[in-house]
Design an enzyme around this catalytic site. Structure first.
Site, mmCIF file in Angstrom:
data_model
loop_
_atom_site.group_PDB
_atom_site.id
_atom_site.type_symbol
_atom_site.label_atom_id
_atom_site.label_comp_id
_atom_site.label_asym_id
_atom_site.label_seq_id
_atom_site.Cartn_x
_atom_site.Cartn_y
_atom_site.Cartn_z
ATOM 1 N N LYS A 170 -9.908 -10.581 -9.147
ATOM 2 C CA LYS A 170 -10.314 -10.136 -7.809
ATOM 3 C C LYS A 170 -11.774 -9.756 -7.736
ATOM 4 C CE LYS A 170 -7.767 -7.174 -5.698
ATOM 5 N NZ LYS A 170 -6.765 -6.357 -4.994
ATOM 6 N N GLU A 205 -12.804 -0.335 -0.216
ATOM 7 C CA GLU A 205 -13.178 -1.256 0.854
ATOM 8 C C GLU A 205 -13.043 -0.548 2.190
ATOM 9 O OE1 GLU A 205 -10.618 -4.664 0.870
ATOM 10 O OE2 GLU A 205 -11.551 -5.563 -0.894
ATOM 11 N N HIS A 237 4.688 -6.435 1.474
ATOM 12 C CA HIS A 237 3.752 -7.332 0.801
ATOM 13 C C HIS A 237 4.398 -8.617 0.285
ATOM 14 C CE1 HIS A 237 0.751 -4.289 1.258
ATOM 15 N NE2 HIS A 237 1.509 -3.406 0.647
ATOM 16 N N ARG A 243 -3.138 -21.666 -7.784
ATOM 17 C CA ARG A 243 -1.874 -22.368 -8.032
ATOM 18 C C ARG A 243 -1.400 -23.037 -6.751
ATOM 19 N NH1 ARG A 243 -0.408 -16.937 -6.853
ATOM 20 N NH2 ARG A 243 0.745 -16.934 -4.894
HETATM 21 C C1 MV4 Z 1 -6.412 -4.747 3.191
HETATM 22 C C2 MV4 Z 1 -5.885 -4.310 4.415
HETATM 23 C C3 MV4 Z 1 -6.749 -3.731 5.313
HETATM 24 N N1 MV4 Z 1 -8.054 -3.569 4.994
HETATM 25 N N2 MV4 Z 1 -7.717 -4.564 2.925
HETATM 26 C C4 MV4 Z 1 -2.309 -5.934 1.100
HETATM 27 C C5 MV4 Z 1 -2.048 -6.854 -0.041
HETATM 28 C C6 MV4 Z 1 -3.367 -7.141 -0.634
HETATM 29 N N3 MV4 Z 1 -3.429 -8.509 -1.100
HETATM 30 C C7 MV4 Z 1 -4.354 -6.863 0.458
HETATM 31 N N4 MV4 Z 1 -3.673 -6.083 1.445
HETATM 32 C C8 MV4 Z 1 -4.355 -5.501 2.477
HETATM 33 N N5 MV4 Z 1 -5.663 -5.326 2.268
HETATM 34 C C9 MV4 Z 1 -8.501 -3.983 3.813
HETATM 35 N N6 MV4 Z 1 -9.802 -3.811 3.524
HETATM 36 C C10 MV4 Z 1 -4.535 -4.511 4.666
HETATM 37 C C11 MV4 Z 1 -3.753 -5.102 3.688
HETATM 38 C C12 MV4 Z 1 -2.360 -5.256 3.992
HETATM 39 C C13 MV4 Z 1 -1.761 -6.507 4.030
HETATM 40 C C14 MV4 Z 1 -2.476 -7.666 3.745
HETATM 41 C C15 MV4 Z 1 -1.872 -8.887 3.802
HETATM 42 C C16 MV4 Z 1 -0.525 -8.964 4.137
HETATM 43 C C17 MV4 Z 1 0.205 -7.841 4.396
HETATM 44 C C18 MV4 Z 1 -0.395 -6.595 4.345
HETATM 45 C C19 MV4 Z 1 0.354 -5.466 4.645
HETATM 46 C C20 MV4 Z 1 -0.245 -4.256 4.604
HETATM 47 C C21 MV4 Z 1 -1.598 -4.143 4.275
#
Ligand code: MV4
Length: 514
Positions: free
Chosen positions: A116, A200, A235, A292
């Site tokens: 990441k 972030e 998630h 992938r």
């Molecule tokens: C975030 C976000 C809001 N702001 N980053 C959740 C999984 C991870 N891969 C990244 N995620 C998130 N990152 C910032 N700066 C909100 C999420 C997030 C989310 C992202 C994708 C799909 C579902 C989610 C559910 C809750 C929060």
């Protein structure tokens, strides 16, 4: 082209890869653990080899066993599918030393773009937008406070080693920084053995939109449009679609070009996915890259008329991409539902077991990628995803209508499935209007809990419907007898009766009466 490919996976994705092999005249070699002896991927493969006990750490995850079978069977390539060893650079590296081709990126590209923080650095270098925040792990509370003030609240703390939402905490105000950091760090330490956390800007209600890319070994890299993956539960993606209902052509081009730049900078080859968060103003931010083939690749295949798995094989065998960016055309709309052996009445707890009977949706615009059959026992050692139901339509409303229709045809007895969840989501106004965002499903499930008796595929509902059909049949039979006896009850049911369409629906989706 390869002669023999070892498929280092199980379930629906192993079946998917067998199919691609067979269309290309390649022999497909399966591996299986003790509990997968009778699995569908084993039955469809040309040869199959046991690789040990059920726990994947003793079978599907053991590189030496996989390579041992590949050598013994004379395979010239290995396809890792998704999960298990798919993003483990050690397998790619081990293959490189043996003359067996790993169907995927190089170990180096996987390390660069799969990490990441390394990927975030590359994204910044190539000018792909990333969420404002730090690149280095937080050292002390003073530094964290300073960085958070600079970015502005709310912020989100994320595990450096993160994934799947573990080690993530959003923080609204300065006084919550220290406890938030402590919680995120200890969760990350437990999950990944690495407690480092970075920060972030927190985006409110972002959408999760990802770009599919393909890159050959001759410097051609293309993007194949996006997938909207905002419908997630804890998630875990639940529904994906292509194109995103939120997308515009200029945004697609900008995101696609950012994804391609990133892949090029990391010397990426084969199929990959670049994940972005997109805010309400259509600003997009690079999140991470998945090195992938992904579960949801069929929606992209369906709207591009491309076969991503066959293209992976062509690319890995050294061929050039057979088309250029300007040849990529999107047609219609595709939606995918991930069907799991889960109990909707018990908080979606896994519900493996023996599949007694099933009917499979088919018909116009429907594709079912699954890895099961009636009479097979879904083992409890693995992810309980049974397969994916994909609907295509000329536009989004037709895709939704076909998906609803196909969900009505889906039936499996013996196990519980999450099919009822999809019926509810597809009936919701928010989904229909495309007003979805990353936490939408969690909000939806909290605000409109499932009616106690509406658990789609639960045995209870099947029983209730079967009884209703019997009652309807009895009433009909009686009315016929009365009619014959000169009674005044009409012989034909009233045109507006809901019994007939109900029972007709039940005949296709439920167990026949015995
Ligand atoms: C975030 C976000 C809001 N702001 N980053 C959740 C999984 C991870 N891969 C990244 N995620 C998130 N990152 C910032 N700066 C909100 C999420 C997030 C989310 C992202 C994708 C799909 C579902 C989610 C559910 C809750 C929060």
């Amino acid at each position: 082209m390869f002669k023999k490919i070892l498929i280092a996976n199980r379930g629906e994705i192993a079946v998917r890869i067998v199919r691609a092999c067979h269309e290309l005249g390649v022999r497909a070699i399966a591996v299986y653990s003790d509990v997968d002896r009778a699995a569908l991927h084993v039955r469809l493969a040309d040869e199959a080899y046991p690789i040990g006990p059920a726990p994947s750490t003793e079978s599907y995850l053991v590189i030496e066993k996989i390579l041992g079978v590949a050598r013994y069977a004379g395979c010239d390539a290995i396809h890792p599918g998704y999960g298990f060893l798919a993003e483990n650079p050690a397998l790619a590296r081990a293959c490189a030393g043996t003359g067996i081709t790993f169907i995927g990126p190089s170990a180096e590209a996987m390390e660069q773009l799969g990490s990441k923080t390394a990927a975030r650095r590359i994204a910044r270098e190539v000018g792909a937008p990333t969420v404002p925040g730090t690149l280095d792990p937080i050292q002390d509370i003073g530094e964290l406070t300073e960085a958070a003030r600079k970015i502005g609240f709310p912020i989100i703390l994320k595990a450096v080693a993160g994934g799947g939402g573990k080690g993530m905490r959003s923080v609204e105000r300065e006084s919550d920084l220290a406890p938030g950091w402590r919680d995120a760090a200890s969760e990350a330490q437990n999950a990944f053995g690495d407690g480092r956390v970075y920060l972030e800007k927190y985006l409110e209600r972002p959408r999760h939109i990802e770009i599919q890319i393909l890159a050959d070994q001759h410097g051609h890299t293309v993007y194949l449009g996006e997938r909207e993956c905002s419908v997630q539960r804890r998630h875990q993606k639940v529904i994906e679609e292509a194109p995103s209902p939120f997308m515009t052509p200029p945004l697609r081009q900008a995101m696609g070009e950012a994804a391609v730049k990133l892949a090029r900078a990391g010397n990426y080859t084969n199929a990959g996915t670049v994940e972005f968060l997109v805010d309400a103003q259509r600003n997009f931010y690079f999140l991470e890259m998945n090195t992938r083939l992904q579960v949801e690749h069929p929606v992209t295949e369906t709207v591009t008329s491309l076969d991503l798995v066959k293209l992976q094989l062509h690319i890995a065998s050294g061929e050039s991409l057979p088309f250029a960016q300007e040849d990529v055309a999107l047609r219609g709309h595709a939606i995918e539902c991930r069907i799991y052996a889960e109990d909707p009445d018990n908080n979606f707890f896994p519900s493996p077991g023996k599949i007694l009977e099933r009917t499979v949706p088919t018909g116009p615009g429907i594709r079912l990628d699954d890895g099961i059959y009636g009479g097979w026992t879904v083992p409890n050692e693995y992810d309980p995803m049974l397969g994916k139901l994909i609907a295509w339509g000329q536009d989004r409303p037709e895709a939704i209508a076909r998906m609803r229709r196909a969900l009505g045809e889906y039936y499996a007895s013996g196990i519980k499935t999450n099919v009822s969840l999809f019926r509810r989501i597809l009936a919701s106004h928010d989904f229909e209007s495309g007003a979805i965002y990353t936490r939408w499903l969690d909000d939806f499930l909290r605000d409109s809990p499932e009616p106690a008796d509406a658990a789609g595929d639960g045995e209870s509902q099947t029983g209730a419907h079967a009884k209703a059909v019997l009652v309807a049949a009895l009433l009909w039979h009686r009315s016929q007898q009365r009619a014959q006896n000169g009674d005044s009850i009409p012989a034909q049911p009233h045109a507006e009766s809901r019994w007939r369409p109900e029972s007709r629906r039940e005949q296709v989706s439920r167990e026949p009466e015995r």
